[in-house]
Design a protein around this motif. Structure first.
Motif, PDB file in Angstrom:
ATOM      1  N   PHE A   1     -18.401   4.913   0.119  1.00 15.30           N
ATOM      2  CA  PHE A   1     -17.149   5.176   0.812  1.00 15.30           C
ATOM      3  C   PHE A   1     -16.367   6.116  -0.108  1.00 15.30           C
ATOM      4  O   PHE A   1     -16.185   5.812  -1.294  1.00 15.30           O
ATOM      5  N   LEU A   2     -15.923   7.248   0.421  1.00 11.48           N
ATOM      6  CA  LEU A   2     -15.149   8.174  -0.394  1.00 11.48           C
ATOM      7  C   LEU A   2     -14.165   8.925   0.497  1.00 11.48           C
ATOM      8  O   LEU A   2     -14.568   9.679   1.380  1.00 11.48           O
ATOM      9  N   ALA A   3     -12.891   8.661   0.273  1.00  9.58           N
ATOM     10  CA  ALA A   3     -11.836   9.399   0.954  1.00  9.58           C
ATOM     11  C   ALA A   3     -11.084  10.223  -0.105  1.00  9.58           C
ATOM     12  O   ALA A   3     -10.690   9.684  -1.138  1.00  9.58           O
ATOM     13  N   LEU A   4     -10.947  11.505   0.152  1.00  9.20           N
ATOM     14  CA  LEU A   4     -10.243  12.391  -0.768  1.00  9.20           C
ATOM     15  C   LEU A   4      -8.925  12.827  -0.147  1.00  9.20           C
ATOM     16  O   LEU A   4      -8.839  13.074   1.071  1.00  9.20           O
ATOM     17  N   ALA A   5      -7.915  12.920  -0.973  1.00  2.00           N
ATOM     18  CA  ALA A   5      -6.605  13.360  -0.517  1.00  2.00           C
ATOM     19  C   ALA A   5      -5.992  14.261  -1.568  1.00  2.00           C
ATOM     20  O   ALA A   5      -6.334  14.204  -2.746  1.00  2.00           O
ATOM     21  N   VAL A   6      -5.059  15.115  -1.111  1.00  2.22           N
ATOM     22  CA  VAL A   6      -4.359  16.031  -1.992  1.00  2.22           C
ATOM     23  C   VAL A   6      -2.889  15.645  -2.046  1.00  2.22           C
ATOM     24  O   VAL A   6      -2.287  15.299  -1.018  1.00  2.22           O
ATOM     25  N   ARG A   7      -2.335  15.688  -3.220  1.00  6.09           N
ATOM     26  CA  ARG A   7      -0.907  15.406  -3.433  1.00  6.09           C
ATOM     27  C   ARG A   7      -0.099  16.519  -2.803  1.00  6.09           C
ATOM     28  O   ARG A   7      -0.272  17.682  -3.119  1.00  6.09           O
ATOM     29  N   GLU A   8       0.761  16.147  -1.864  1.00  6.44           N
ATOM     30  CA  GLU A   8       1.578  17.141  -1.177  1.00  6.44           C
ATOM     31  C   GLU A   8       2.559  17.775  -2.159  1.00  6.44           C
ATOM     32  O   GLU A   8       2.976  17.161  -3.134  1.00  6.44           O
ATOM     33  N   GLU A   9       2.937  19.000  -1.861  1.00  6.06           N
ATOM     34  CA  GLU A   9       3.872  19.751  -2.728  1.00  6.06           C
ATOM     35  C   GLU A   9       5.228  19.067  -2.765  1.00  6.06           C
ATOM     36  O   GLU A   9       5.651  18.475  -1.795  1.00  6.06           O
TER      37      GLU A   9
ATOM     38  N   PRO B   1       0.785  -1.238   0.000  1.00  7.18           N
ATOM     39  CA  PRO B   1       0.000   0.000   0.000  1.00  7.18           C
ATOM     40  C   PRO B   1       0.817   1.287   0.000  1.00  7.18           C
ATOM     41  O   PRO B   1       0.529   2.195  -0.783  1.00  7.18           O
ATOM     42  N   VAL B   2       1.830   1.404   0.858  1.00  9.67           N
ATOM     43  CA  VAL B   2       2.600   2.653   0.906  1.00  9.67           C
ATOM     44  C   VAL B   2       3.291   2.897  -0.434  1.00  9.67           C
ATOM     45  O   VAL B   2       3.174   3.984  -1.021  1.00  9.67           O
ATOM     46  N   GLU B   3       3.996   1.894  -0.921  1.00  6.37           N
ATOM     47  CA  GLU B   3       4.717   2.052  -2.185  1.00  6.37           C
ATOM     48  C   GLU B   3       3.755   2.288  -3.351  1.00  6.37           C
ATOM     49  O   GLU B   3       4.017   3.112  -4.228  1.00  6.37           O
ATOM     50  N   ASN B   4       2.639   1.563  -3.367  1.00  3.57           N
ATOM     51  CA  ASN B   4       1.688   1.698  -4.474  1.00  3.57           C
ATOM     52  C   ASN B   4       1.024   3.074  -4.472  1.00  3.57           C
ATOM     53  O   ASN B   4       0.864   3.696  -5.527  1.00  3.57           O
ATOM     54  N   LEU B   5       0.629   3.556  -3.295  1.00  2.05           N
ATOM     55  CA  LEU B   5       0.032   4.891  -3.219  1.00  2.05           C
ATOM     56  C   LEU B   5       1.066   5.971  -3.531  1.00  2.05           C
ATOM     57  O   LEU B   5       0.743   7.011  -4.107  1.00  2.05           O
ATOM     58  N   ARG B   6       2.317   5.724  -3.182  1.00  2.00           N
ATOM     59  CA  ARG B   6       3.389   6.674  -3.528  1.00  2.00           C
ATOM     60  C   ARG B   6       3.583   6.718  -5.039  1.00  2.00           C
ATOM     61  O   ARG B   6       3.839   7.782  -5.617  1.00  2.00           O
ATOM     62  N   GLU B   7       3.441   5.575  -5.701  1.00  2.00           N
ATOM     63  CA  GLU B   7       3.556   5.546  -7.159  1.00  2.00           C
ATOM     64  C   GLU B   7       2.399   6.314  -7.807  1.00  2.00           C
ATOM     65  O   GLU B   7       2.590   7.025  -8.798  1.00  2.00           O
ATOM     66  N   LEU B   8       1.210   6.207  -7.229  1.00  2.00           N
ATOM     67  CA  LEU B   8       0.095   7.027  -7.729  1.00  2.00           C
ATOM     68  C   LEU B   8       0.391   8.507  -7.518  1.00  2.00           C
ATOM     69  O   LEU B   8       0.088   9.337  -8.387  1.00  2.00           O
ATOM     70  N   ALA B   9       0.976   8.849  -6.370  1.00  2.00           N
ATOM     71  CA  ALA B   9       1.333  10.251  -6.114  1.00  2.00           C
ATOM     72  C   ALA B   9       2.339  10.757  -7.143  1.00  2.00           C
ATOM     73  O   ALA B   9       2.287  11.918  -7.562  1.00  2.00           O
ATOM     74  N   ARG B  10       3.240   9.896  -7.557  1.00  2.00           N
ATOM     75  CA  ARG B  10       4.269  10.302  -8.510  1.00  2.00           C
ATOM     76  C   ARG B  10       3.689  10.838  -9.811  1.00  2.00           C
ATOM     77  O   ARG B  10       4.205  11.798 -10.393  1.00  2.00           O
TER      78      ARG B  10
ATOM     79  N   ARG C   1      -2.222  14.007   1.541  1.00  4.11           N
ATOM     80  CA  ARG C   1      -2.852  14.516   2.759  1.00  4.11           C
ATOM     81  C   ARG C   1      -4.355  14.328   2.630  1.00  4.11           C
ATOM     82  O   ARG C   1      -4.978  14.886   1.729  1.00  4.11           O
ATOM     83  N   MET C   2      -4.931  13.527   3.514  1.00  4.59           N
ATOM     84  CA  MET C   2      -6.367  13.265   3.442  1.00  4.59           C
ATOM     85  C   MET C   2      -7.135  14.536   3.795  1.00  4.59           C
ATOM     86  O   MET C   2      -6.859  15.187   4.800  1.00  4.59           O
ATOM     87  N   THR C   3      -8.107  14.882   2.952  1.00 11.96           N
ATOM     88  CA  THR C   3      -8.873  16.118   3.156  1.00 11.96           C
ATOM     89  C   THR C   3     -10.322  15.856   3.542  1.00 11.96           C
ATOM     90  O   THR C   3     -10.971  16.729   4.110  1.00 11.96           O
ATOM     91  N   SER C   4     -10.845  14.688   3.220  1.00 11.68           N
ATOM     92  CA  SER C   4     -12.206  14.350   3.646  1.00 11.68           C
ATOM     93  C   SER C   4     -12.366  12.840   3.665  1.00 11.68           C
ATOM     94  O   SER C   4     -11.639  12.112   2.977  1.00 11.68           O
ATOM     95  N   TYR C   5     -13.333  12.396   4.470  1.00 14.63           N
ATOM     96  CA  TYR C   5     -13.537  10.961   4.663  1.00 14.63           C
ATOM     97  C   TYR C   5     -15.020  10.724   4.914  1.00 14.63           C
ATOM     98  O   TYR C   5     -15.591  11.295   5.850  1.00 14.63           O
TER      99      TYR C   5
ATOM    100  N   LEU D   1      -1.564   6.225   6.481  1.00 11.02           N
ATOM    101  CA  LEU D   1      -1.082   5.524   5.295  1.00 11.02           C
ATOM    102  C   LEU D   1      -0.891   6.505   4.138  1.00 11.02           C
ATOM    103  O   LEU D   1       0.144   6.507   3.463  1.00 11.02           O
ATOM    104  N   LEU D   2      -1.881   7.351   3.921  1.00  7.79           N
ATOM    105  CA  LEU D   2      -1.780   8.346   2.855  1.00  7.79           C
ATOM    106  C   LEU D   2      -0.644   9.325   3.137  1.00  7.79           C
ATOM    107  O   LEU D   2       0.119   9.685   2.230  1.00  7.79           O
TER     108      LEU D   2
END
Length: 199
Positions: free
Chosen positions: A191-199, A123-132, A180-184, A173-174
Motif C-alpha cells: 500500500f503506498l499513497a503519495l502526497a505533496v505538501r501544498e504551497e 487524523p486531520v490535525e496529525n497529518l496537518r502537523e506532519l505538513a507543518r 494533495r494526493m498524487t498517487s495511490y 483527508l489529505l
C-alpha cells in the motif's frame, strides 16, 4: 498523556520485542517504497511512527551520507528495539508524538509513514502537523508492506467503508490537512499513497 496515546503505546509495547520476526518478509517492500520516493542525496527525511526502524536503512541509502534522517515514535519499546537492531546508526531516533512534533516548520523534504494512518487519534490535525514540518512541495509517503485487503485477511476482519486508507477517504483527508494526493497504490504486495505538501 491521553487515552489514545496510552492505547497506542500499550499496543506497540506488547509487540515491540518480536515485531521484526513476526514480519520477516517485509524488508523488500520497505526498500522498494523508499527507492520510489524520488529522494535525492542530501535530502532531509522524517520517518514518522518509525517503530523498530525498518525503513531507516533504505531511507539512508536513498539520501546518502549527507542526508538527514530522523526516526520518530511514541513508544519507547519500539525505539529500544530499533537500537538493538542497530538502526540508530542510520539516523537520529526521537521519542515524540506526531500530534506535537518537537521540530521546526519546513525542516524536511519528505515524511515516510509506515502503518501510521490507522493509529492517528486525530487524523486531520496529525497529518496537518506532519505538513507543518515539511517544506512546500515536499512529499508524504503513507506506506504499508501489504495492501488493505491482505492486511484485513491477516487480522481476520473485513475492510469497512470508513477505512481511512480507502482512496475515496484518504484523498479528502489529505486535502483537509495541507496535502494533495498524487498517487495511490493498494495491491496485495503493498500500500503506498503519495502526497505533496501544498504551497
Amino acid at each position: 498523556m491521553t487515552d489514545d496515546h496510552t492505547h497506542v503505546q500499550e499496543f506497540f509495547t506488547a509487540r515491540a520485542a518480536d515485531w521484526d520476526s513476526r514480519f520477516p518478509d517485509d524488508g523488500p517492500a520497505y526498500a522498494a517504497a523508499a527507492a520510489g520516493l524520488g529522494l535525492r542525496a542530501g535530502d532531509r527525511v522524517l520517518d514518522a511512527g518509525c517503530g523498530t526502524g525498518r525503513a531507516l536503512p533504505p531511507l539512508r541509502a536513498a539520501v546518502g551520507p549527507t542526508g538527514v534522517l530522523v526516526g520518530l515514535d511514541l513508544t519507547p519499546a519500539m525505539l529500544r528495539a530499533a537500537v538493538r537492531a542497530g538502526r540508530d546508526r542510520e539516523g537520529t531516533l526521537l521519542l515524540a508524538d506526531v500530534g506535537a512534533l518537537p521540530l521546526r516548520s519546513g525542516t524536511f523534504d519528505a515524511v515516510f509513514a509506515a502503518g501510521l494512518v490507522a493509529h492517528l487519534p486525530h487524523p486531520v490535525e496529525n497529518l496537518r502537523e506532519l505538513a507543518r514540518v515539511v517544506r512546500p512541495g515536499g512529499t508524504l509517503a503513507l506506506f504499508h508492506p501489504i495492501g488493505r485487503a491482505a492486511l484485513a485477511a491477516r487480522q481476520g476482519r473485513r475492510i469497512t467503508p470508513d477505512d481511512l486508507r480507502a482512496e475515496a477517504n484518504l484523498g479528502p483527508l489529505l486535502a483537509r490537512s495541507g496535502w494533495r494526493m498524487t498517487s495511490y497504490v493498494d495491491e496485495d504486495a503493498r500500500f503506498l499513497a503519495l502526497a505533496v505538501r501544498e504551497e
